[in-house]
Design an enzyme around this catalytic site. Structure first.
Site, PDB file in Angstrom:
ATOM      1  N   GLY B  54       0.898  -1.170   0.193  1.00 34.23           N
ATOM      2  CA  GLY B  54       0.010  -0.115   0.061  1.00 34.23           C
ATOM      3  C   GLY B  54       0.946   1.044   0.022  1.00 34.23           C
ATOM      4  O   GLY B  54       0.597   1.984  -0.917  1.00 34.23           O
ATOM      5  N   ASP B  75      10.499  -7.247  -1.092  1.00 37.41           N
ATOM      6  CA  ASP B  75       9.251  -7.820  -0.811  1.00 37.41           C
ATOM      7  C   ASP B  75       9.215  -9.321  -0.910  1.00 37.41           C
ATOM      8  O   ASP B  75       9.495  -9.573  -2.336  1.00 37.41           O
ATOM      9  CB  ASP B  75       8.004  -7.205  -1.504  1.00 37.41           C
ATOM     10  CG  ASP B  75       6.436  -7.305  -0.974  1.00 37.41           C
ATOM     11  OD1 ASP B  75       6.226  -8.432  -0.654  1.00 37.41           O
ATOM     12  OD2 ASP B  75       6.084  -6.194  -0.796  1.00 37.41           O
ATOM     13  N   ASN B  83      -5.004  -6.972  -3.451  1.00 39.55           N
ATOM     14  CA  ASN B  83      -4.120  -5.772  -3.190  1.00 39.55           C
ATOM     15  C   ASN B  83      -4.319  -4.689  -3.872  1.00 39.55           C
ATOM     16  O   ASN B  83      -3.918  -3.342  -4.009  1.00 39.55           O
ATOM     17  CB  ASN B  83      -2.781  -6.138  -3.714  1.00 39.55           C
ATOM     18  CG  ASN B  83      -2.145  -7.526  -2.871  1.00 39.55           C
ATOM     19  OD1 ASN B  83      -1.431  -8.125  -3.164  1.00 39.55           O
ATOM     20  ND2 ASN B  83      -2.583  -7.527  -1.457  1.00 39.55           N
ATOM     21  N   GLN B  85      -6.880  -2.703  -4.852  1.00 35.19           N
ATOM     22  CA  GLN B  85      -7.777  -1.662  -4.406  1.00 35.19           C
ATOM     23  C   GLN B  85      -6.729  -0.526  -3.953  1.00 35.19           C
ATOM     24  O   GLN B  85      -7.343   0.368  -3.723  1.00 35.19           O
ATOM     25  CB  GLN B  85      -8.730  -2.150  -3.329  1.00 35.19           C
ATOM     26  CG  GLN B  85      -8.958  -1.033  -2.365  1.00 35.19           C
ATOM     27  CD  GLN B  85      -8.410  -1.396  -1.006  1.00 35.19           C
ATOM     28  OE1 GLN B  85      -7.159  -1.699  -1.093  1.00 35.19           O
ATOM     29  NE2 GLN B  85      -9.063  -0.674   0.240  1.00 35.19           N
ATOM     30  N   LYS B  99       5.770  -9.464  -6.086  1.00 32.88           N
ATOM     31  CA  LYS B  99       5.488  -7.885  -6.096  1.00 32.88           C
ATOM     32  C   LYS B  99       6.670  -7.110  -6.377  1.00 32.88           C
ATOM     33  O   LYS B  99       6.728  -6.186  -6.994  1.00 32.88           O
ATOM     34  CB  LYS B  99       4.917  -7.685  -4.683  1.00 32.88           C
ATOM     35  CG  LYS B  99       3.517  -8.039  -4.213  1.00 32.88           C
ATOM     36  CD  LYS B  99       3.222  -7.206  -3.027  1.00 32.88           C
ATOM     37  CE  LYS B  99       1.663  -7.665  -2.673  1.00 32.88           C
ATOM     38  NZ  LYS B  99       1.519  -7.144  -1.371  1.00 32.88           N
ATOM     39  N   ASP B 143       3.736  -4.180   7.012  1.00 32.39           N
ATOM     40  CA  ASP B 143       2.545  -4.246   7.528  1.00 32.39           C
ATOM     41  C   ASP B 143       2.389  -4.918   8.601  1.00 32.39           C
ATOM     42  O   ASP B 143       1.447  -5.360   9.131  1.00 32.39           O
ATOM     43  CB  ASP B 143       1.447  -4.677   6.328  1.00 32.39           C
ATOM     44  CG  ASP B 143       2.123  -6.143   6.054  1.00 32.39           C
ATOM     45  OD1 ASP B 143       3.360  -6.722   6.586  1.00 32.39           O
ATOM     46  OD2 ASP B 143       1.433  -7.020   5.244  1.00 32.39           O
ATOM     47  N   CYS B 201      -4.386  -4.395   8.774  1.00 33.63           N
ATOM     48  CA  CYS B 201      -5.382  -3.994   7.502  1.00 33.63           C
ATOM     49  C   CYS B 201      -6.022  -5.188   7.049  1.00 33.63           C
ATOM     50  O   CYS B 201      -7.203  -5.004   6.497  1.00 33.63           O
ATOM     51  CB  CYS B 201      -4.476  -3.165   6.585  1.00 33.63           C
ATOM     52  SG  CYS B 201      -3.833  -1.535   7.048  1.00 33.63           S
ATOM     53  N   CYS B 358     -12.739 -17.307  12.575  1.00 29.09           N
ATOM     54  CA  CYS B 358     -12.632 -15.962  12.459  1.00 29.09           C
ATOM     55  C   CYS B 358     -11.949 -16.071  11.094  1.00 29.09           C
ATOM     56  O   CYS B 358     -12.077 -16.952  10.183  1.00 29.09           O
ATOM     57  CB  CYS B 358     -11.813 -15.257  13.608  1.00 29.09           C
ATOM     58  SG  CYS B 358     -10.025 -15.790  13.522  1.00 29.09           S
TER      59      CYS B 358
END
Lengths: 91, 400
Positions: B54, B75, B83, B85, B99, B143, B201, B358
Site C-alpha cells: 500500500g 518484498d 491488493n 484496491q 510484487k 505491514d 489492515c 474468524c
C-alpha cells in the site's frame, strides 16, 4: 474544565463513531475517568491494569506527549485538545 | 515543542545529468531549492523501500519519477487481487507475480533511468544489515510490528535515517527517525501492542487512497533528506485523519530511556522480533493446543450435526462487515470484543460445545482462551478460519 479528546478510528467503537468528544477534568487522569464514565471500557485501551499508560498508545495534551510531561498527572487546561494516538502497523 | 532541525544533504551530487535527464526533470530543475544540484543528488541517491504494498506502491512510483538513481525493493509476497484496491504499482496482469518484480516493471515504464535492485526475500535478522548497508535512506512501508521494530533497530545500529509511515482504515501516521539526530521508532512507541489488540489492515481494512496520502508524505520527506532542503519530519509525528481531513504535527522526543538509542541501551544487537511482537498471545497459543480443528474436520462435524449425530454451536467471532463477504454456513455471529468484555459468555449454551472461527484463526484462538478460562473446557477453534474454508471447501465464496 472542559477539554476535547480526539478519538482514533480504532477506539471509535466505544464512542459510537464520534471522532471528537468533550469531557471534564483538570488532569489527564480525571479526563480519562470522565471519558470512561461516558464511554465504558475506553480507558482500559489507554491505561493498563496497573493504572499506567500503555506503552503502545501515546497521549498528547496539545502537541506534547504526556510521557515527557507529568504522565497521567499532566494538567489539562480548559479548552485543551487531547489526542490519543495508538500504534498501528498497516502498510 | 523541540526546535526545528535542519540537516545537511544526505547525498553528494552526481557529476552530471544527461540531456535526456535534463529534459525529463526540467520541472524540478527550475525550482530554485532543487535545481541542478538537487537533481544530481537525487540521481546519486540509493533508497530502499521496504514492502511494495500500500505505502510502497505510491512511494516507489514517485521516488522513481523524481529521479532517485537507485531504488531497492524488498518484498517476498505475490500480487493478490485484494491488493489492487490500493497497491497501484501492480495491475490486473500482475496477479500471482512477485510484487518486487511487478514493481520493477512498473518503475521501468515510469522512469527508465532508475536502476532497480530487487530483493525478492523476506527481510529478517540474517539479511537486514547487509541489505541496508548499500542504501542512503530507507522508506518503511511494511505491514506488521515485528518488521517495523526490525527496521528501526537495524537503522539505529547502522546509523541510517529512515522515513516511516503507517496506516489503518482512515488514520495515517508518518515520521522521520534518525537516532543520530533525533528520536527513533522505539522513542515514539517503546513496545508493540499485545497480539490481537490492534487489528492489521487485513483484518480491519484500509481506505485505498490513504496509502497515497501517507506514501506521498514519505516521498516528500525522502526528497528533502536526500537533497537537504526544508525541515524534515524528524522529531515530529504527522497524524492524518482522512474522515476529518486533518493533518496535525505532534512532537516526538528522543527518549533518554529508549531501549536502543537511550543513554543506557538494553538492545545492542538485533533481537527476536517475532517473540517481541508475538503473532498470538501466550494465552491464545496455549488455548489452541489440542483444541484446533481443520476445516475438513469441521465439514464432517457439520454433516454429523445435520444428521443429528453431533451437537455444537458454531460461532463466527469476526465483525459484521466481514461476514457480509463470506461465512461458514450454520454459524452465528458474536464479535470477538463481546467475548473479551465478557458479555457474550451468557449467549453460549452450557449443554453443548462451541466451535469458534474468524478470518484466519488468530482472533478465534483469543476467544478460545477467554471461554476456556470461563470453564468451557471442550471448546475448539477452526485453524485457518473462513479463509481456509473458502480455499479448501467452498471456493465459490470470495475471500478477502
Amino acid at each position: 474544565m472542559s477539554v476535547s479528546v480526539r478519538v482514533p478510528t480504532i477506539l471509535r467503537t466505544y464512542t459510537k463513531g464520534e471522532s471528537e468528544v468533550s469531557v471534564d477534568g483538570a488532569t489527564l487522569s480525571e479526563v480519562l475517568d470522565s471519558l470512561d464514565a461516558s464511554f465504558p471500557g475506553i480507558k482500559g485501551r489507554i491505561v493498563d491494569e496497573q493504572g499506567e499508560l500503555r506503552r503502545f498508545v501515546n497521549v498528547y495534551v496539545g502537541s506534547e506527549d504526556v510521557r515527557f510531561a507529568e504522565g497521567l498527572g499532566t494538567a489539562t487546561a480548559d479548552g485543551a485538545q487531547i489526542s490519543v494516538i495508538p500504534a498501528v502497523a498497516g502498510g | 515543542m523541540s526546535p526545528d532541525v535542519s540537516l545537511p544533504p544526505l547525498v553528494e551530487p552526481y557529476p552530471e545529468l544527461t540531456v535526456d535527464e535534463v529534459r525529463r526533470y526540467s520541472r524540478h530543475l527550475i525550482i530554485p531549492d532543487v535545481g541542478m544540484t538537487g537533481q544530481k543528488r537525487l540521481k546519486n541517491s540509493k533508497v530502499l523501500v521496504i514492502g511494495a504494498g500500500g505505502l510502497g506502491s505510491p512511494a516507489l512510483l514517485y521516488l522513481a519519477a523524481a529521479g532517485v538513481g537507485t531504488l531497492g525493493i524488498i518484498d517476498f509476497d505475490e500480487v493478490d487481487e485484494s491488493n489492487l484496491q490500493r497497491q497501484i504499482i501492480h495491475g490486473q496482469s500482475d496477479i500471482g507475480k512477485s510484487k518486487a518484480q511487478s514493481a520493477k516493471e512498473s518503475i521501468a515504464e515510469a522512469n527508465p533511468f532508475v536502476d532497480v535492485v530487487v530483493h525478492d526475500e523476506r527481510l529478517d535478522n540474517d539479511n537486514v544489515m547487509q541489505i541496508f548497508a548499500d542504501y542512503d535512506l530507507i522508506v518503511d512501508g511494511t505491514d506488521n510490528f515485528a518488521t517495523r521494530y526490525l527496521v528501526n533497530d537495524a537503522a539505529v545500529l547502522l546509523g541510517k535515517p529512515y522515513v516511516w509511515g503507517s496506516i489503518y482504515r482512515f488514520d495515517g501516521q508518518a515520521s522521520v527517525f534518525w537516532a543520530e539526530h533525533g528520536p527513533c521508532y522505539r522513542c515514539l512507541y517503546p513496545e508493540p501492542p499485545p497480539p490481537g489488540m490492534v487489528p492489521s489492515c487485513a483484518e480491519g481494512g484500509v481506505l485505498g487512497v490513504l496509502c497515497a496520502s501517507i506514501g506521498a508524505v514519505q516521498v516528500n520527506e525522502a526528497i528533502k533528506l536526500l537533497t537537504g532542503i526544508g525541515e524534515p519530519l524528524l522529531g515530529k509525528l504527522l497524524v492524518y485523519d482522512a474522515l476529518e481531513l486533518e493533518y496535525r504535527k505532534l512532537s516526538v522526543r528522543k527518549d533518554p530511556n529508549c531501549a536502543i538509542c537511550g543513554e543506557n541501551p538494553t538492545v545492542t544487537e538485533l533481537i527476536d522480533y517475532e517473540t517481541f511482537c508475538g503473532a498470538v498471545s501466550d494465552e491464545a497459543a496455549e488455548a489452541a493446543v489440542d483444541s484446533t480443528i481443520s476445516v475438513r474436520q469441521l465439514e464432517s462435524w457439520l454433516d454429523e450435526r445435520d444428521r443429528g449425530e453431533r451437537d455444537f454451536v458454531l460461532v463466527d467471532v469476526r465483525e459484521p462487515n466481514e461476514r457480509e463477504i463470506n461465512e461458514i454456513p450454520g454459524s452465528l455471529l458474536i464479535p470477538k470484543g463481546e467475548f473479551l468484555s465478557g458479555e457474550a459468555l451468557a449467549q453460549l449454551p452450557s449443554d453443548k460445545s462451541a466451535v469458534f472461527y474468524c478470518k484466519s484463526g488468530t482472533r478465534s484462538a483469543e476467544v478460545l482462551a477467554v471461554v476456556k478460562g470461563a470453564g468451557y473446557a471442550d471448546a475448539v477453534h477452526v485453524g485457518g478460519g473462513v479463509s481456509a474454508w473458502v480455499s479448501q471447501i467452498d471456493p465459490k465464496q470470495p475471500s478477502y
